[in-house]
Structures are given as structure tokens and as C-alpha cells.
Design a protein around this motif. Structure first.
Motif, PDB file in Angstrom:
ATOM      1  N   SER A  46       6.971  15.310  23.552  1.00  0.00           N
ATOM      2  CA  SER A  46       8.408  15.151  23.798  1.00  0.00           C
ATOM      3  C   SER A  46       9.029  16.485  24.210  1.00  0.00           C
ATOM      4  O   SER A  46       9.813  16.552  25.165  1.00  0.00           O
ATOM      5  CB  SER A  46       9.082  14.607  22.534  1.00  0.00           C
ATOM      6  N   TRP A  47       8.690  17.553  23.492  1.00  0.00           N
ATOM      7  CA  TRP A  47       9.204  18.879  23.833  1.00  0.00           C
ATOM      8  C   TRP A  47       8.807  19.266  25.249  1.00  0.00           C
ATOM      9  O   TRP A  47       9.626  19.779  26.025  1.00  0.00           O
ATOM     10  CB  TRP A  47       8.676  19.914  22.836  1.00  0.00           C
ATOM     11  N   ALA A  48       7.542  19.038  25.603  1.00  0.00           N
ATOM     12  CA  ALA A  48       7.055  19.407  26.940  1.00  0.00           C
ATOM     13  C   ALA A  48       7.816  18.651  28.031  1.00  0.00           C
ATOM     14  O   ALA A  48       8.156  19.235  29.067  1.00  0.00           O
ATOM     15  CB  ALA A  48       5.558  19.149  27.046  1.00  0.00           C
ATOM     16  N   THR A 107      11.643  24.513  32.698  1.00  0.00           N
ATOM     17  CA  THR A 107      11.441  25.925  32.371  1.00  0.00           C
ATOM     18  C   THR A 107      10.032  26.252  31.903  1.00  0.00           C
ATOM     19  O   THR A 107       9.647  27.425  31.887  1.00  0.00           O
ATOM     20  CB  THR A 107      12.418  26.383  31.281  1.00  0.00           C
ATOM     21  N   HIS A 108       9.255  25.272  31.503  1.00  0.00           N
ATOM     22  CA  HIS A 108       7.914  25.503  30.982  1.00  0.00           C
ATOM     23  C   HIS A 108       6.914  24.642  31.748  1.00  0.00           C
ATOM     24  O   HIS A 108       6.916  23.417  31.614  1.00  0.00           O
ATOM     25  CB  HIS A 108       7.844  25.183  29.483  1.00  0.00           C
ATOM     26  N   ARG A 109       6.081  25.322  32.532  1.00  0.00           N
ATOM     27  CA  ARG A 109       5.084  24.629  33.349  1.00  0.00           C
ATOM     28  C   ARG A 109       3.716  24.799  32.718  1.00  0.00           C
ATOM     29  O   ARG A 109       3.296  25.917  32.414  1.00  0.00           O
ATOM     30  CB  ARG A 109       5.054  25.205  34.765  1.00  0.00           C
ATOM     31  N   CYS A 110       3.019  23.711  32.541  1.00  0.00           N
ATOM     32  CA  CYS A 110       1.677  23.737  31.962  1.00  0.00           C
ATOM     33  C   CYS A 110       0.643  23.487  33.051  1.00  0.00           C
ATOM     34  O   CYS A 110       0.789  22.558  33.843  1.00  0.00           O
ATOM     35  CB  CYS A 110       1.549  22.663  30.883  1.00  0.00           C
ATOM     36  N   THR A 136      -0.268  16.477  33.776  1.00  0.00           N
ATOM     37  CA  THR A 136       0.540  15.286  33.992  1.00  0.00           C
ATOM     38  C   THR A 136       1.145  14.840  32.665  1.00  0.00           C
ATOM     39  O   THR A 136       0.680  15.244  31.587  1.00  0.00           O
ATOM     40  CB  THR A 136      -0.310  14.136  34.568  1.00  0.00           C
ATOM     41  N   GLY A 137       2.152  13.991  32.732  1.00  0.00           N
ATOM     42  CA  GLY A 137       2.776  13.473  31.518  1.00  0.00           C
ATOM     43  C   GLY A 137       1.793  12.759  30.617  1.00  0.00           C
ATOM     44  O   GLY A 137       1.892  12.832  29.391  1.00  0.00           O
ATOM     45  N   GLU A 187      -1.177  13.564  30.087  1.00  0.00           N
ATOM     46  CA  GLU A 187      -2.095  14.525  29.477  1.00  0.00           C
ATOM     47  C   GLU A 187      -1.457  15.362  28.376  1.00  0.00           C
ATOM     48  O   GLU A 187      -2.137  16.166  27.739  1.00  0.00           O
ATOM     49  CB  GLU A 187      -2.661  15.453  30.551  1.00  0.00           C
ATOM     50  N   LEU A 188      -0.181  15.180  28.134  1.00  0.00           N
ATOM     51  CA  LEU A 188       0.502  16.037  27.165  1.00  0.00           C
ATOM     52  C   LEU A 188      -0.030  15.869  25.748  1.00  0.00           C
ATOM     53  O   LEU A 188      -0.029  16.818  24.972  1.00  0.00           O
ATOM     54  CB  LEU A 188       2.016  15.806  27.224  1.00  0.00           C
ATOM     55  N   GLY A 189      -0.515  14.696  25.414  1.00  0.00           N
ATOM     56  CA  GLY A 189      -1.135  14.512  24.102  1.00  0.00           C
ATOM     57  C   GLY A 189      -2.390  15.360  23.956  1.00  0.00           C
ATOM     58  O   GLY A 189      -2.604  16.001  22.924  1.00  0.00           O
ATOM     59  N   ALA A 190      -3.214  15.393  24.997  1.00  0.00           N
ATOM     60  CA  ALA A 190      -4.427  16.218  24.965  1.00  0.00           C
ATOM     61  C   ALA A 190      -4.070  17.701  24.931  1.00  0.00           C
ATOM     62  O   ALA A 190      -4.735  18.495  24.251  1.00  0.00           O
ATOM     63  CB  ALA A 190      -5.304  15.907  26.174  1.00  0.00           C
ATOM     64  N   VAL A 191      -3.013  18.088  25.633  1.00  0.00           N
ATOM     65  CA  VAL A 191      -2.559  19.475  25.609  1.00  0.00           C
ATOM     66  C   VAL A 191      -2.070  19.826  24.202  1.00  0.00           C
ATOM     67  O   VAL A 191      -2.365  20.908  23.682  1.00  0.00           O
ATOM     68  CB  VAL A 191      -1.460  19.714  26.672  1.00  0.00           C
ATOM     69  N   ALA A 192      -1.364  18.906  23.571  1.00  0.00           N
ATOM     70  CA  ALA A 192      -0.906  19.126  22.191  1.00  0.00           C
ATOM     71  C   ALA A 192      -2.095  19.326  21.256  1.00  0.00           C
ATOM     72  O   ALA A 192      -2.046  20.170  20.353  1.00  0.00           O
ATOM     73  CB  ALA A 192      -0.052  17.949  21.723  1.00  0.00           C
TER      74      ALA A 192
END
Length: 156
Positions: free
Chosen positions: A45-47, A53-56, A10-11, A13-18
Motif C-alpha cells: 500500500s505504501w509503495a 517519489t519512490h521508484r522500485c 509492477t504493482g 510484484e510489490l508483495g514479493a518486494v515487501a
């Protein structure tokens, strides 16, 4: 594998993914050019900007993200037989060190392959570390004499 869920990130969670991506780079001897905070912000931001085009997908245990994998989708030139074509590239598969060796990486690979299949992709490629080649081979990845690459990272 109790308490494990694999799902789209989810949006929020992108910090944790980073953070996972940061850790992966450090584990592999990379030297960051920015601070961890700067990277986390720019990565999230990039994600968001590249979500089409890029699915996490993330692996979660008890509300903690312990792994990730990305599917990069590339549209391919149409043919008379297939006017809508795409292929994928499996990228940045990562499991936190304390969770490795239990088959969790294979679960992430399978999740990305299902996502690619559901999207109708023709193929999925991966650029693997030597250590991970057996895991990809067990999931059906094979070498191909027709898939070539030019490494442009070092132009000399």
C-alpha cells in the motif's frame, strides 16, 4: 548473468518486494513489530501511495525476484539557473543471500543511476552499510565534506 533482467517493479510484484525488505530487516538484526502478512500488505500500500517519489527496480531471474533497489526523488528549491531541480537517494538495495558476490548489486546500482540520470536528477546519495561501501565507490559514489546529516533516530 544469464537470465537476469532489471526493470521497474509492477504493482503485482510489490508483495514479493515487501518480502525482500522483510528479509533485509531480519538479516540486519531487526525485530518486526507486526506480522509478515501485515507488513507485506502495508508495504505494498505504501509503495502504491508513494509511486511518484519512490521508484522500485527489481532484479528478476526466471520469473523470481532476487533483488531490489529504490530511488527516492526529492524536489529541490528552484534557482534562477535551474527552475526545476531534483535529487535522489538510493535506498534499500538488496540481493538475496544466495545470489551475492557475483556483481549483481552493481547492476542494480547502475540501473538506479541510469533512472536518476534519465530523470535529470542533480545527484544521488546513499546511506550505506560498511560492507557495501566498496560497491558504491566502484559505481562512482564519493564522500563529500559538504553533505552533512543529523541522525534523528535517537534524540538523546
Amino acid at each position: 548473468m544469464n537470465g537476469i533482467a532489471i526493470r521497474p517493479a509492477t504493482g503485482d510484484e510489490l508483495g514479493a518486494v515487501a518480502e525482500l525488505r522483510w528479509d533485509w530487516v531480519l538479516e540486519n538484526g531487526g525485530l518486526p513489530a507486526v506480522t509478515r502478512e501485515e507488513f507485506t500488505k502495508s508495504f505494498a500500500s505504501w509503495a502504491r501511495e508513494n509511486a511518484v517519489t519512490h521508484r522500485c527496480v527489481v532484479m528478476v531471474r526466471d520469473d523470481e525476484i532476487i533483488g531490489m533497489a529504490w530511488l527516492a526523488v526529492v524536489q529541490r528549491v528552484p534557482t534562477p539557473h535551474s527552475p526545476a531541480r531534483a535529487s535522489g537517494d538510493l535506498q534499500s538495495v538488496y540481493i538475496v543471500p544466495e545470489e551475492r558476490g557475483n556483481g549483481l548489486g552493481s547492476l542494480l546500482i547502475d540501473a538506479v543511476l541510469r533512472l536518476a540520470h534519465d530523470r535529470g536528477l542533480e545527484r544521488v546519495t546513499v546511506h550505506s552499510s560498511v560492507r557495501a561501501i566498496p560497491a558504491y565507490s566502484r559505481r562512482g559514489f564519493v564522500t563529500s565534506p559538504r553533505l552533512l546529516q543529523a541522525d534523528l533516530a535517537d534524540p538523546t
